[in-house]
Scaffold this active site. Sequence first.
Site, PDB file in Angstrom:
ATOM      1  N   HIS A  68       0.848  -1.206   0.000  1.00 54.82           N
ATOM      2  CA  HIS A  68       0.000   0.000   0.000  1.00 54.82           C
ATOM      3  C   HIS A  68       0.882   1.255   0.000  1.00 54.82           C
ATOM      4  O   HIS A  68       0.625   2.196  -0.735  1.00 54.82           O
ATOM      5  CB  HIS A  68      -0.869   0.053   1.262  1.00 54.82           C
ATOM      6  CG  HIS A  68      -1.924  -1.004   1.347  1.00 54.82           C
ATOM      7  ND1 HIS A  68      -2.104  -1.792   2.456  1.00 54.82           N
ATOM      8  CD2 HIS A  68      -2.881  -1.398   0.461  1.00 54.82           C
ATOM      9  CE1 HIS A  68      -3.115  -2.614   2.263  1.00 54.82           C
ATOM     10  NE2 HIS A  68      -3.603  -2.412   1.053  1.00 54.82           N
ATOM     11  N   LYS A  83     -16.668  -8.568   6.943  1.00 54.81           N
ATOM     12  CA  LYS A  83     -15.975  -9.426   7.911  1.00 54.81           C
ATOM     13  C   LYS A  83     -15.490  -8.589   9.092  1.00 54.81           C
ATOM     14  O   LYS A  83     -15.244  -7.401   8.952  1.00 54.81           O
ATOM     15  CB  LYS A  83     -14.752 -10.079   7.256  1.00 54.81           C
ATOM     16  CG  LYS A  83     -15.102 -11.264   6.390  1.00 54.81           C
ATOM     17  CD  LYS A  83     -13.856 -11.922   5.852  1.00 54.81           C
ATOM     18  CE  LYS A  83     -13.117 -11.004   4.891  1.00 54.81           C
ATOM     19  NZ  LYS A  83     -11.873 -11.529   4.387  1.00 54.81           N
ATOM     20  N   ARG A 131      -1.692  -5.713  -8.564  1.00 56.41           N
ATOM     21  CA  ARG A 131      -0.563  -6.592  -8.260  1.00 56.41           C
ATOM     22  C   ARG A 131      -0.310  -7.607  -9.350  1.00 56.41           C
ATOM     23  O   ARG A 131       0.799  -7.866  -9.747  1.00 56.41           O
ATOM     24  CB  ARG A 131      -0.814  -7.328  -6.943  1.00 56.41           C
ATOM     25  CG  ARG A 131      -0.664  -6.442  -5.745  1.00 56.41           C
ATOM     26  CD  ARG A 131      -1.293  -7.048  -4.535  1.00 56.41           C
ATOM     27  NE  ARG A 131      -2.737  -7.032  -4.650  1.00 56.41           N
ATOM     28  CZ  ARG A 131      -3.561  -7.240  -3.658  1.00 56.41           C
ATOM     29  NH1 ARG A 131      -3.093  -7.527  -2.478  1.00 56.41           N
ATOM     30  NH2 ARG A 131      -4.865  -7.179  -3.830  1.00 56.41           N
ATOM     31  N   SER A 147      -3.104  -7.789   2.568  1.00 57.43           N
ATOM     32  CA  SER A 147      -3.439  -7.708   3.992  1.00 57.43           C
ATOM     33  C   SER A 147      -3.925  -9.070   4.491  1.00 57.43           C
ATOM     34  O   SER A 147      -3.626  -9.473   5.617  1.00 57.43           O
ATOM     35  CB  SER A 147      -4.518  -6.649   4.234  1.00 57.43           C
ATOM     36  OG  SER A 147      -4.045  -5.389   3.845  1.00 57.43           O
TER      37      SER A 147
HETATM   38  P1  ADP Z   1      -9.784  -3.627  -0.584  1.00 58.42           P
HETATM   39  O1  ADP Z   1     -10.431  -4.419   0.498  1.00 58.42           O
HETATM   40  O2  ADP Z   1     -10.593  -2.473  -1.082  1.00 58.42           O
HETATM   41  O3  ADP Z   1      -9.186  -4.449  -1.710  1.00 58.42           O
HETATM   42  P2  ADP Z   1      -7.125  -3.359   0.429  1.00 58.42           P
HETATM   43  O4  ADP Z   1      -6.732  -2.625   1.661  1.00 58.42           O
HETATM   44  O5  ADP Z   1      -6.946  -4.817   0.424  1.00 58.42           O
HETATM   45  O6  ADP Z   1      -8.601  -2.918   0.155  1.00 58.42           O
HETATM   46  O7  ADP Z   1      -6.383  -2.717  -0.805  1.00 58.42           O
HETATM   47  C1  ADP Z   1      -6.539  -1.380  -1.156  1.00 58.42           C
HETATM   48  C2  ADP Z   1      -5.869  -1.144  -2.488  1.00 58.42           C
HETATM   49  O8  ADP Z   1      -4.499  -1.417  -2.374  1.00 58.42           O
HETATM   50  C3  ADP Z   1      -6.394  -2.041  -3.612  1.00 58.42           C
HETATM   51  O9  ADP Z   1      -6.372  -1.298  -4.814  1.00 58.42           O
HETATM   52  C4  ADP Z   1      -5.368  -3.134  -3.686  1.00 58.42           C
HETATM   53  O10 ADP Z   1      -5.303  -3.674  -4.981  1.00 58.42           O
HETATM   54  C5  ADP Z   1      -4.117  -2.351  -3.346  1.00 58.42           C
HETATM   55  N1  ADP Z   1      -3.065  -3.214  -2.802  1.00 58.42           N
HETATM   56  C6  ADP Z   1      -3.134  -4.056  -1.774  1.00 58.42           C
HETATM   57  N2  ADP Z   1      -1.951  -4.685  -1.571  1.00 58.42           N
HETATM   58  C7  ADP Z   1      -1.125  -4.207  -2.527  1.00 58.42           C
HETATM   59  C8  ADP Z   1       0.227  -4.453  -2.884  1.00 58.42           C
HETATM   60  N3  ADP Z   1       0.969  -5.360  -2.238  1.00 58.42           N
HETATM   61  N4  ADP Z   1       0.745  -3.793  -3.912  1.00 58.42           N
HETATM   62  C9  ADP Z   1      -0.008  -2.903  -4.593  1.00 58.42           C
HETATM   63  N5  ADP Z   1      -1.277  -2.612  -4.332  1.00 58.42           N
HETATM   64  C10 ADP Z   1      -1.839  -3.256  -3.305  1.00 58.42           C
END
Ligand code: ADP
Length: 163
Positions: free
Chosen positions: A20, A44, A93, A131
């Site tokens: 992120h 969740k 990703r 995450s």
């Molecule tokens: P959501 O539940 O909306 O997917 P996340 O917190 O999992 O929220 O992710 C928010 C954003 O960050 C999404 O666009 C996701 O694709 C991006 N993201 C998550 N992990 C990574 C990573 N390792 N590299 C690049 N982008 C990421």
Amino acid sequence: MNGARIALFPGSFDPVTNGHLDVIQRAVRLFDEVIVGVGHNQTKAPIFTVEERLAQLREACARLPSVRVAAFSGLLTEAVRGFGAVAVVRGLRAVSDFEYEFQMALMNRELEPQCETIFLMPRAEYSFLSSTMIREIARLGGDISPFVPEAVARALVERLRVP
Ligand code: ADP
């Protein structure tokens, strides 16, 4: 800032990872202001409350003056309008992210024709990071310190400690 080009980077950030942060740093170079939006509507049960996630993100982004961390709930397109953002930033990703992200970007454009989505790719070494994976490794007692900010690693270990 008048006429500032604002981007909204929405997500759950439960917890924030170095992936992120990589995306945030890239977005900072493209926009005058980047709002990291912590979504409220999670189905969740999250590990960290919205307030905890806001605090973790604020600490992790403390050295990036053009980043603002804020909570939002409801429709993303409403949040985009509310924040005055010209674009939504999402991280991409792998091909596996594409289908869902593509669908969401086009649906958001249906709902709000002005809503543009920009995809940014993280460094290759972060492309396997999520995450969900971090929560899983932490639950099983693995070392997550290379993948998240130090304070988050500590908070996760603390949160998942078996009493
Ligand atoms: P959501 O539940 O909306 O997917 P996340 O917190 O999992 O929220 O992710 C928010 C954003 O960050 C999404 O666009 C996701 O694709 C991006 N993201 C998550 N992990 C990574 C990573 N390792 N590299 C690049 N982008 C990421």
